[in-house]
Design an enzyme around this catalytic site. Sequence first.
Site, PDB file in Angstrom:
ATOM      1  N   ASN A   9      48.799  -6.517  37.180  1.00 28.24           N
ATOM      2  CA  ASN A   9      47.532  -6.699  37.904  1.00 28.24           C
ATOM      3  C   ASN A   9      47.835  -6.539  39.387  1.00 28.24           C
ATOM      4  O   ASN A   9      48.411  -7.435  40.003  1.00 28.24           O
ATOM      5  CB  ASN A   9      46.964  -8.096  37.604  1.00 28.24           C
ATOM      6  CG  ASN A   9      45.737  -8.408  38.443  1.00 28.24           C
ATOM      7  OD1 ASN A   9      45.158  -7.513  39.063  1.00 28.24           O
ATOM      8  ND2 ASN A   9      45.352  -9.671  38.468  1.00 28.24           N
ATOM      9  N   TRP A  10      47.438  -5.394  39.926  1.00 23.62           N
ATOM     10  CA  TRP A  10      47.739  -5.124  41.341  1.00 23.62           C
ATOM     11  C   TRP A  10      46.864  -5.946  42.287  1.00 23.62           C
ATOM     12  O   TRP A  10      47.107  -5.964  43.495  1.00 23.62           O
ATOM     13  CB  TRP A  10      47.533  -3.639  41.656  1.00 23.62           C
ATOM     14  CG  TRP A  10      48.544  -2.713  41.040  1.00 23.62           C
ATOM     15  CD1 TRP A  10      49.578  -3.063  40.216  1.00 23.62           C
ATOM     16  CD2 TRP A  10      48.618  -1.290  41.208  1.00 23.62           C
ATOM     17  NE1 TRP A  10      50.285  -1.934  39.855  1.00 23.62           N
ATOM     18  CE2 TRP A  10      49.723  -0.835  40.451  1.00 23.62           C
ATOM     19  CE3 TRP A  10      47.851  -0.352  41.912  1.00 23.62           C
ATOM     20  CZ2 TRP A  10      50.082   0.514  40.386  1.00 23.62           C
ATOM     21  CZ3 TRP A  10      48.198   0.988  41.840  1.00 23.62           C
ATOM     22  CH2 TRP A  10      49.309   1.415  41.088  1.00 23.62           C
ATOM     23  N   LYS A  11      45.825  -6.550  41.758  1.00 23.53           N
ATOM     24  CA  LYS A  11      44.843  -7.265  42.594  1.00 23.53           C
ATOM     25  C   LYS A  11      44.367  -6.332  43.718  1.00 23.53           C
ATOM     26  O   LYS A  11      44.312  -5.117  43.510  1.00 23.53           O
ATOM     27  CB  LYS A  11      45.437  -8.554  43.154  1.00 23.53           C
ATOM     28  CG  LYS A  11      46.079  -9.417  42.070  1.00 23.53           C
ATOM     29  CD  LYS A  11      46.325 -10.820  42.538  1.00 23.53           C
ATOM     30  CE  LYS A  11      47.160 -11.547  41.523  1.00 23.53           C
ATOM     31  NZ  LYS A  11      46.979 -12.977  41.546  1.00 23.53           N
ATOM     32  N   HIS A  95      39.276 -13.041  34.863  1.00 15.99           N
ATOM     33  CA  HIS A  95      40.460 -13.497  35.615  1.00 15.99           C
ATOM     34  C   HIS A  95      40.049 -14.725  36.430  1.00 15.99           C
ATOM     35  O   HIS A  95      38.923 -14.804  36.937  1.00 15.99           O
ATOM     36  CB  HIS A  95      40.966 -12.378  36.534  1.00 15.99           C
ATOM     37  CG  HIS A  95      42.302 -12.686  37.149  1.00 15.99           C
ATOM     38  ND1 HIS A  95      42.433 -13.515  38.236  1.00 15.99           N
ATOM     39  CD2 HIS A  95      43.558 -12.301  36.803  1.00 15.99           C
ATOM     40  CE1 HIS A  95      43.718 -13.621  38.548  1.00 15.99           C
ATOM     41  NE2 HIS A  95      44.425 -12.892  37.696  1.00 15.99           N
ATOM     42  N   GLU A  97      40.580 -15.586  39.347  1.00 13.42           N
ATOM     43  CA  GLU A  97      40.096 -15.300  40.706  1.00 13.42           C
ATOM     44  C   GLU A  97      38.634 -14.854  40.678  1.00 13.42           C
ATOM     45  O   GLU A  97      37.890 -15.084  41.634  1.00 13.42           O
ATOM     46  CB  GLU A  97      41.014 -14.257  41.373  1.00 13.42           C
ATOM     47  CG  GLU A  97      42.342 -14.899  41.768  1.00 13.42           C
ATOM     48  CD  GLU A  97      43.522 -13.952  41.855  1.00 13.42           C
ATOM     49  OE1 GLU A  97      43.332 -12.729  41.915  1.00 13.42           O
ATOM     50  OE2 GLU A  97      44.668 -14.462  41.843  1.00 13.42           O
ATOM     51  N   GLU A 167      46.420 -17.756  31.290  1.00 10.21           N
ATOM     52  CA  GLU A 167      46.832 -17.783  32.687  1.00 10.21           C
ATOM     53  C   GLU A 167      46.503 -19.151  33.290  1.00 10.21           C
ATOM     54  O   GLU A 167      45.386 -19.353  33.800  1.00 10.21           O
ATOM     55  CB  GLU A 167      46.093 -16.688  33.459  1.00 10.21           C
ATOM     56  CG  GLU A 167      46.458 -15.283  33.021  1.00 10.21           C
ATOM     57  CD  GLU A 167      46.525 -14.349  34.212  1.00 10.21           C
ATOM     58  OE1 GLU A 167      47.575 -13.747  34.424  1.00 10.21           O
ATOM     59  OE2 GLU A 167      45.524 -14.252  34.946  1.00 10.21           O
ATOM     60  N   GLY A 173      50.375 -16.836  41.157  1.00  7.19           N
ATOM     61  CA  GLY A 173      50.723 -16.573  42.548  1.00  7.19           C
ATOM     62  C   GLY A 173      51.341 -17.763  43.259  1.00  7.19           C
ATOM     63  O   GLY A 173      51.456 -17.764  44.489  1.00  7.19           O
ATOM     64  N   SER A 212      53.153 -16.210  37.585  1.00  8.73           N
ATOM     65  CA  SER A 212      54.471 -16.190  38.229  1.00  8.73           C
ATOM     66  C   SER A 212      55.605 -15.744  37.298  1.00  8.73           C
ATOM     67  O   SER A 212      56.706 -16.277  37.362  1.00  8.73           O
ATOM     68  CB  SER A 212      54.787 -17.555  38.858  1.00  8.73           C
ATOM     69  OG  SER A 212      53.834 -17.855  39.875  1.00  8.73           O
ATOM     70  N   GLY A 233      51.180 -10.368  38.017  1.00  4.74           N
ATOM     71  CA  GLY A 233      50.544 -10.090  39.305  1.00  4.74           C
ATOM     72  C   GLY A 233      51.558  -9.604  40.315  1.00  4.74           C
ATOM     73  O   GLY A 233      51.947  -8.436  40.335  1.00  4.74           O
ATOM     74  N   GLY A 234      52.041 -10.515  41.158  1.00  5.61           N
ATOM     75  CA  GLY A 234      52.923 -10.157  42.270  1.00  5.61           C
ATOM     76  C   GLY A 234      54.084  -9.256  41.886  1.00  5.61           C
ATOM     77  O   GLY A 234      54.364  -8.255  42.568  1.00  5.61           O
TER      78      GLY A 234
HETATM   79  C1  PEP Z   1      47.745 -12.557  37.889  1.00  4.80           C
HETATM   80  O1  PEP Z   1      47.329 -12.035  38.912  1.00  4.80           O
HETATM   81  O2  PEP Z   1      47.087 -12.489  36.838  1.00  4.80           O
HETATM   82  C2  PEP Z   1      49.041 -13.233  37.924  1.00  4.80           C
HETATM   83  C3  PEP Z   1      49.516 -13.743  36.820  1.00  4.80           C
HETATM   84  O3  PEP Z   1      49.671 -13.275  39.143  1.00  4.80           O
HETATM   85  P1  PEP Z   1      51.193 -13.732  39.433  1.00  4.80           P
HETATM   86  O4  PEP Z   1      52.068 -13.030  38.417  1.00  4.80           O
HETATM   87  O5  PEP Z   1      51.453 -13.276  40.830  1.00  4.80           O
HETATM   88  O6  PEP Z   1      51.250 -15.206  39.282  1.00  4.80           O
END
Ligand code: PEP
Length: 253
Positions: A9-11, A95, A97, A167, A173, A212, A233-234
């Site tokens: 997930n590039w966000k 998601h 967010e 999640e 994050g 994470s 994500g990251g």
């Molecule tokens: C996400 O954006 O769905 C996510 C899991 O982010 P991260 O891996 O950065 O925690």
Amino acid sequence: MRRRLVAGNWKMHGSRAVNLALLTSLKRSIAQVGGLDVAVCAPYPYLEQVAESLRGSSISWGAQDLSEHDAGAYTGEVSGSMLAEFGCTYVLVGHSERRVLHGETDSQVAAKFVAAQRAGLVPVLCAGETLEQRDGGEMQGVLLRQIDAVLKMAGVAAFKRAVLAYEPVWAIGTGRTASPVQAQEVHRHLRSLVAAQDAEVAEGLTIVYGGSVKPGNAKEIFSMPDVDGGLIGGASLVAGDFAAICSAAAEVQ
Ligand code: PEP
């Protein structure tokens, strides 16, 4: 045997130049592995670039959201059929967010799930609790509400063509990951919610963990019996890290 998925997930990150470098590196480093699907979920303006770049590769791509409507006066929105036209495979739905920052309700998320499937896309339904909810003993109730809204609107058979992502909001994050045992407990619980309506659908359902995930913890988490991969994500923005996470998923098959 359930299919496994590692989705990035590039966000709201990227630029044409950065994407090109990332995709070029991913295509080089991620070899096709039986039973493992790899996808990147990019911001809308880059979907055409991503589609072009990944054409002919083993990596598929997805979007991070879609409208619950098919067409109409919904300024700024993007429909499932528009995504499908570009060859989109997956779309994130609900998601945290989107739920937190954009006020998406459980029923709106369910409507988006249905809209995704109507357009032939595979929804990746995200569910998870906040730390406050977990500490307050509300976790199971929150997850039930999030999943039940979709089960009621879409029906359990719809989960044959969907992915579920656990999640925990407190792990996204933050650098704080659910322990493998915590992830397994919740994944097993999520599977049991679906199994209560159809055991076969539940057994075949891909449930991925997000929060994470890094190269250093991926293998341990993915080794849990009900964890079928990850939503990243990251670490999906760093080609070497994402490739290492995909390798970890391939190793535990
Ligand atoms: C996400 O954006 O769905 C996510 C899991 O982010 P991260 O891996 O950065 O925690």
